[in-house]
Design a protein around this motif. Structure first.
Motif, short mmCIF file in Angstrom:
data_model
loop_
_atom_site.label_atom_id
_atom_site.label_comp_id
_atom_site.label_asym_id
_atom_site.label_seq_id
_atom_site.Cartn_x
_atom_site.Cartn_y
_atom_site.Cartn_z
N SER A 193 70.43 26.88 21.21
CA SER A 193 69.34 26.46 22.10
C SER A 193 68.71 27.66 22.80
N THR A 194 69.45 28.73 22.96
CA THR A 194 68.92 29.91 23.64
C THR A 194 68.07 30.78 22.73
N THR A 196 65.07 30.90 21.44
CA THR A 196 63.77 30.26 21.52
C THR A 196 62.80 30.71 20.43
N ASN A 226 63.42 19.90 18.83
CA ASN A 226 63.24 20.93 19.84
C ASN A 226 64.26 20.75 20.96
#
Length: 581
Positions: A193-194, A196, A226
């Motif tokens: 998730s980090t 981006t 997302n």
């Protein structure tokens, strides 16, 4: 008689002229002083002029992030307050009103009085509010202008350390998608998730979809996933596909059937099944890093050793990191150290790219199964180094890189394999037997001199450096590699070490700051001594050993950055994955 009359008229006219002159000139004013005129006191002369104070305020505002006084107001103040200095302190001046500037900056800190008393002279100082308000307003704006990168703002009463660490941990989530049915069955992709730069993840039949499905029932751009930073959840969106998207057999399409509008986001959970079209099904696996438990003890210690060079500033160019599990692979973990030269940026880049490349290669089911069945990750490590070198764009900076890939077989046993370029080293001890997992790539090492001879360009007698460097293999340094083909990024890859249960095994990775002052044999002896001394400490043992080794390097006065990672295969760590530099 007539003459007397003429003289009288002349005298009368002369008297009238004199009277008129006296009335016009008022000579008596020189003989009387005004009772209201106040004499100038020494204290008035010694008081600072307003122009001095305005200069001070202007200098303070120039140092702050935001200049409170506009150029126009500064010039106006200079024009009004500079003349009394030349003419003397007796001239009375009024301060310029701030109304003209209030529309330009509502937060203007100048709190001057627009209608001063007649007793206030130019030499008098302004109110303290001019000084007091300005820093307060600046601090407020400084806090407001700092980017929070999605993290909640911390109030002045909060501790700035703990809340931020908790928020960062909560944002770390791993998403793995695996196609379990359809023409592309077995296809898999994973990400954090980090990361981006790789979000959102797109699913579709045509490039550049991240999960490329060769299925005629799937639209070119079918759906996307997302990371919702506000909810800290993964979300699925149908991108107006022709055949629709199902989540656990429930349609998420736009309610207007036949339209090509995107659907509303739907939250995903681990174990969900996404159906694209009619045949392609994707299994969702989500791992929260807050719940991540590393199946071995991990200790990390790092120090720039700045004081070892007579107090001279020594920048920290080491980066040590580890990830367990690798995104999408619960049985794999990666531990590594990068030692930069010419700066720290190359080491930082390599520490981020290498784990991603290893995870991407393992996401190919054939390569992953080959590692697990043959117990050999040589191809994975070589490809990861090659791809990392290709992605790095550092012309004049480089770094060493040592990575230890560890995987579990499901029976509380591990396999470990190492790859490296440079002079950071890794040693594994199994059952009292020490195994060096790396190769020294300094110019003076036997392996590199042999390699130079094989290329037909051997070193000259007494030559210990190439282009000023004592290393022959590294990541980055693209300019040097263009100048001299003997520089290489090809890693040395060790043999696989099988670590059985209760084998009393451990691994020690360290940059050359440790190995410059401690031999491998001495390091192993020290580890055994500390393990025996603190055996009862359990999961804290690895951390104590790492810090003990760092203290030992410090006491022996190493002159280089020192980073250490210690792995204890006999204990389970609850320390979360991290990067240190």
């Amino acid at each position: 008689m007539a003459m007397a009359i003429a003289v009288s008229i002349f005298l009368l006219i002369l008297v009238l002229i004199v009277v008129l002159l006296l009335l016009f000139c008022k000579p008596w004013r020189f003989f009387f002083s005004s009772s209201q005129t106040r004499p100038i006191k020494v204290s008035d002369v010694e008081r600072p002029l307003i122009s001095d104070y305005m200069d001070t305020v202007q200098n303070q505002s120039n140092d702050s992030p935001r200049n409170r006084f506009s150029e126009g107001s500064h010039l106006q103040a200079e024009g009004n307050f500079s003349s009394p200095r030349k003419q003397g302190p007796v001239s009375k001046q009024r301060l310029p009103s701030t109304d003209a500037h209030s529309s330009q900056d509502s937060n203007l800190a100048l709190d001057a009085i627009s209608d001063l008393s007649e007793n206030v002279m130019v030499g008098h100082t302004l109110k303290r509010t001019l000084v007091a308000k300005h820093p307060v307003e600046e601090r407020k704006h400084a806090r407001r202008e700092v980017p929070n990168y999605g993290l909640p703002l911390i109030s002045e009463n909060d501790s700035p350390r703990e809340p931020m660490l908790k928020d960062i941990t909560a944002q770390r989530s791993s998403l793995t998608l695996e196609v379990i049915s359809g023409p592309s069955c077995g296809l898999r992709c994973s990400l954090l998730s980090t990361n981006t730069s790789k979000l959102p993840v797109t699913l579709g039949r045509t490039s550049p979809s991240d999960l490329l499905l060769k299925d005629a029932e799937v639209s070119g751009k079918h759906a996307l996933i997302n990371w919702n930073l506000d909810k800290l959840k993964w979300e699925l969106v149908d991108m107006g596909s022709l055949n629709g998207t199902l989540l656990n057999s429930q349609a998420i399409n736009h309610p207007d059937t036949g339209s090509r509008h995107w659907s509303e986001p739907v939250e995903l959970a681990s174990g969900d099944i996404i159906t694209l079209g009619t045949t392609s099904k994707v299994f969702v696996q989500i791992t929260q890093f807050a719940d991540c438990q590393i199946p071995l003890g991990v200790g990390v210690a790092s120090d720039s050793m700045a004081l070892r060079r007579g107090g001279k500033k020594l920048p920290m160019e080491d980066v040590c990191y580890y990830q367990w599990p690798l995104p999408g692979f619960e049985q794999f973990g990666l531990f590594g150290i990068c030692d930069g030269h010419g700066g720290a940026e190359a080491a930082k880049s390599a520490s981020k790219i290498l784990p991603e490349m290893v995870a991407n290669i393992l996401s190919v089911s054939e390569k992953r199964q080959k590692v697990l069945s043959l117990c050999d990750a040589s191809d994975v490590l070589r490809d990861a180094f090659s791809q990392t070198e290709a992605f790095m764009n550092h012309q004049y900076e480089g770094c060493t890189a040592t990575v230890l890939l560890v995987w579990a077989d499901g029976h509380e046993e591990f396999f470990a394999q190492c790859a490296n370029v440079g002079d950071s080293a890794c040693v594994v001890n199994v059952g009292g037997k020490q195994i060096k997992m790396t190769e020294d790539h300094r110019i003076t090492s036997h392996s590199e001199r042999t390699r130079f001879k094989e290329t037909g360009e051997p070193l000259k007698d007494g030559e210990t450096r190439l282009c000023g460097l004592n290393l022959a293999r590294m990541l980055g340094d693209k300019f040097l590699k263009e100048q001299d083909p003997r520089f290489s990024s090809e890693p040395y890859v060790s043999q696989v070490v099988h670590i059985q249960k209760a084998s009393n095994a451990f691994a020690l990775l360290a940059s050359d700051g440790l190995w410059d002052v401690i031999s491998i044999k001495k390091a192993m002896q020290l580890v055994h001594q500390v393990r025996d001394r603190y055996a009862a400490d359990g999961e804290n043992l690895a951390e104590k050993i790492a810090n003990f080794m760092l203290d030992e390097a410090r006491s022996l006065r190493t002159k280089d950055n020192t980073s250490i990672i210690f792995l204890n295969f006999d204990t389970i760590s609850r320390t979360e994955c991290k990067i240190c530099f």
